[in-house]
Design a protein around this motif. Structure first.
Motif, PDB file in Angstrom:
ATOM      1  N   MET A 145       0.827  -1.201   0.000  1.00 15.91           N
ATOM      2  CA  MET A 145       0.000   0.000   0.000  1.00 15.91           C
ATOM      3  C   MET A 145       0.868   1.261   0.000  1.00 15.91           C
ATOM      4  SD  MET A 145      -3.147  -0.936  -0.143  1.00 15.91           S
ATOM      5  CE  MET A 145      -3.953   0.589   0.332  1.00 15.91           C
ATOM      6  N   SER A 146       1.933   1.273   0.805  1.00 10.16           N
ATOM      7  CA  SER A 146       2.785   2.457   0.923  1.00 10.16           C
ATOM      8  C   SER A 146       3.493   2.788  -0.382  1.00 10.16           C
ATOM      9  CB  SER A 146       3.825   2.247   2.035  1.00 10.16           C
ATOM     10  OG  SER A 146       3.206   2.140   3.303  1.00 10.16           O
ATOM     11  N   VAL A 147       3.904   1.759  -1.114  1.00 10.52           N
ATOM     12  CA  VAL A 147       4.635   1.967  -2.366  1.00 10.52           C
ATOM     13  C   VAL A 147       3.862   2.880  -3.319  1.00 10.52           C
ATOM     14  CG1 VAL A 147       5.211   0.744  -4.513  1.00 10.52           C
ATOM     15  CG2 VAL A 147       6.109  -0.087  -2.340  1.00 10.52           C
ATOM     16  N   ARG A 148       2.546   2.785  -3.293  1.00 13.14           N
ATOM     17  CA  ARG A 148       1.722   3.529  -4.251  1.00 13.14           C
ATOM     18  C   ARG A 148       1.801   5.035  -4.053  1.00 13.14           C
ATOM     19  NH1 ARG A 148      -3.761  -0.219  -3.633  1.00 13.14           N
ATOM     20  NH2 ARG A 148      -2.810  -2.193  -4.314  1.00 13.14           N
ATOM     21  N   ALA A 152       8.571   7.551  -7.163  1.00 11.67           N
ATOM     22  CA  ALA A 152       9.616   6.652  -7.666  1.00 11.67           C
ATOM     23  C   ALA A 152      10.133   5.770  -6.547  1.00 11.67           C
ATOM     24  CB  ALA A 152      10.763   7.452  -8.274  1.00 11.67           C
ATOM     25  N   ILE A 153      10.338   4.496  -6.858  1.00 11.60           N
ATOM     26  CA  ILE A 153      10.999   3.551  -5.963  1.00 11.60           C
ATOM     27  C   ILE A 153      12.289   3.129  -6.650  1.00 11.60           C
ATOM     28  CG2 ILE A 153      10.882   1.327  -4.801  1.00 11.60           C
ATOM     29  CD1 ILE A 153       8.887   3.273  -3.668  1.00 11.60           C
ATOM     30  N   ARG A 162      13.940  -7.199  -8.223  1.00 10.72           N
ATOM     31  CA  ARG A 162      13.074  -8.374  -8.369  1.00 10.72           C
ATOM     32  C   ARG A 162      12.098  -8.471  -7.199  1.00 10.72           C
ATOM     33  NH1 ARG A 162      18.002 -10.691 -10.084  1.00 10.72           N
ATOM     34  NH2 ARG A 162      18.317 -11.623  -8.011  1.00 10.72           N
ATOM     35  N   LEU A 163      12.588  -8.181  -6.002  1.00 10.03           N
ATOM     36  CA  LEU A 163      11.753  -8.256  -4.807  1.00 10.03           C
ATOM     37  C   LEU A 163      10.596  -7.261  -4.880  1.00 10.03           C
ATOM     38  CD1 LEU A 163      11.368  -9.348  -1.882  1.00 10.03           C
ATOM     39  CD2 LEU A 163      12.861  -7.492  -1.133  1.00 10.03           C
ATOM     40  N   PHE A 164      10.903  -6.021  -5.226  1.00  9.48           N
ATOM     41  CA  PHE A 164       9.877  -4.975  -5.202  1.00  9.48           C
ATOM     42  C   PHE A 164       9.002  -4.964  -6.448  1.00  9.48           C
ATOM     43  CE2 PHE A 164      12.323  -3.689  -1.623  1.00  9.48           C
ATOM     44  CZ  PHE A 164      11.442  -2.997  -0.810  1.00  9.48           C
ATOM     45  N   ALA A 168       5.124  -3.790  -6.941  1.00 10.01           N
ATOM     46  CA  ALA A 168       5.000  -2.561  -7.736  1.00 10.01           C
ATOM     47  C   ALA A 168       5.505  -2.834  -9.149  1.00 10.01           C
ATOM     48  CB  ALA A 168       5.792  -1.426  -7.091  1.00 10.01           C
ATOM     49  N   PRO A 169       4.818  -3.714  -9.887  1.00 10.05           N
ATOM     50  CA  PRO A 169       5.323  -4.144 -11.198  1.00 10.05           C
ATOM     51  C   PRO A 169       5.479  -2.982 -12.181  1.00 10.05           C
ATOM     52  CG  PRO A 169       3.034  -4.840 -10.858  1.00 10.05           C
ATOM     53  CD  PRO A 169       3.533  -4.350  -9.549  1.00 10.05           C
TER      54      PRO A 169
END
Length: 381
Positions: A145-148, A152-153, A162-164, A168-169
């Protein structure tokens, strides 16, 4: 020089005077961005996890970096610092480092503070297998949820990417960590020595216990090998590590060095020929790149980060430190090749220079500002 300097706020749970890979990363990035003309501050916690009884100044400038510190409560695994939003100041952009309370808090409060945000993963929170089920649930829930909320990540390695990508594809940018290539350049002993060096936190994922077992195996044929352990206490104290060294009968072969500055570390490198690491997990492997820049010959455990670096730097030897005898054999082999003159030191490490890394981050910031509708406040230097 940027046409219109950015005001950048870096947020990281631990910072100077503490030393470690995360702290060095933020310090070097902040210095390089300031050199490019940007206004840079670092916001961090007011106590070091290694010395929780000592409260640091609320404001301080160290190594040319403006630092603000705030109180916190809770575990060092997830320190809670509610006053963080009082320190946004004139920040055009917030850069959060690592996946912790700050990462989640800034995401949750995005509708209120409305600042464009960038985060660097630094390995997430999967450095050890401890509490792995709970970590997986948290990663698939709150972290997803936080990634959204972030424009930018940035992953600092392919393994992080690969993990993230799983949560967050298609949105992950990879920027390799920068490394100060001048700090230890060419510092290794000019003549081959049976002297090993490891640098890093005294943390469980570093598997210093396996390094000590390997030292026992190395010295089984005669006490000729020496190991210098350089770092700062983390979830293993210096006292506990010293006790383990004594218990294993290695007090004459292994020495512990804490709280050293760069010149002191450089002096120890000058007495060493090989770099060793039994670490089970690394977000990137800054210490290994620094070792290559120094002219040390690395022998390292094949975690994802080190395996990735091995593909690019053939001088690295990978060895399974879970098998002390096999690791000792790999170390002897690396030393023998060095002693026979079969090792060519001087790898091309130019991709890790901070000037290039900082420029790539400024490009990410520009895109984040544009995506957030803040316009492009600066041009990449």
């Amino acid at each position: 020089m940027p046409a219109a300097p950015l005001s950048i706020l870096h947020v990281v749970r631990q910072f100077l005077p503490n030393r470690g890979g995360l702290e060095d990363f933020v310090a070097n990035l902040a210095r390089e961005q300031a050199r490019l003309g940007h206004r840079v501050r670092v916001l961090t916690l007011d106590r070091l996890f290694s010395a929780p009884e000592m409260r640091l100044p609320a404001r301080e400038t160290l190594e040319g970096i403006d630092i603000e510190r705030i109180p916190f409560f809770g575990s060092h695994r997830y320190p809670v610092a509610p006053s963080v939003f009082r320190h946004l100041g004139d920040a055009d952009l917030v850069h959060v480092h690592a996946i912790d309370f700050f990462f989640d808090a800034f995401a949750l409060a995005r509708p209120i503070h409305r600042r464009p945000m960038v985060a660097t993963t630094h390995g997430g929170f999967f450095h050890t297998n401890a509490h792995s089920r709970l970590k997986k649930l948290w990663f698939d829930g709150p972290t997803r949820m936080s990634v959204r909320a972030y424009e930018a990540i940035v992953a600092c390695s392919d393994s992080d990417a690969r993990l993230f990508q799983a949560i967050a594809p298609g949105t992950i940018t990879v920027i390799q960590n920068g490394v100060d290539l001048d700090k230890f350049a060419g510092a290794a002993a000019p003549e081959p020595r049976r002297a090993l060096l490891t640098i890093g936190r005294f943390a469980r994922n570093k598997r210093l216990d396996r390094l000590l077992a390997t030292m026992q195996a190395l010295n089984a044929e005669g006490p000729d090998w020496r190991l210098r352990i350089v770092g700062v206490p983390s979830d293993i104290t210096a006292a506990a590590l010293t006790a383990e060294i004594d218990r294993m009968g290695l007090s004459g072969a292994v020495t512990l060095h804490t709280g050293l500055d760069a010149p002191a570390v450089r002096a120890l490198i000058g007495q060493s020929s090989l770099f060793v690491s039994a670490s089970e997990y690394e977000g990137f492997g800054i210490a290994l790149i620094e070792a290559l820049s120094a002219g040390l010959v690395p022998v390292a455990h094949p975690n994802d980060a080190f395996a990735w670096l091995k593909e690019r730097h053939p001088l690295i030897t990978l060895a399974d430190f879970a098998d002390a005898d096999a690791a000792a054999g790999a170390i002897r082999g690396a030393y023998d090749r060095l002693a026979r003159g079969e090792v060519t030191r001087g790898e091309d490490l130019s991709d890790y220079r901070w000037s290039g890394v900082a420029a790539r981050y400024i490009a990410v910031y520009k895109a984040a500002l544009a995506e957030a509708g803040h316009g492009v406040a600066a041009t990449a230097a």
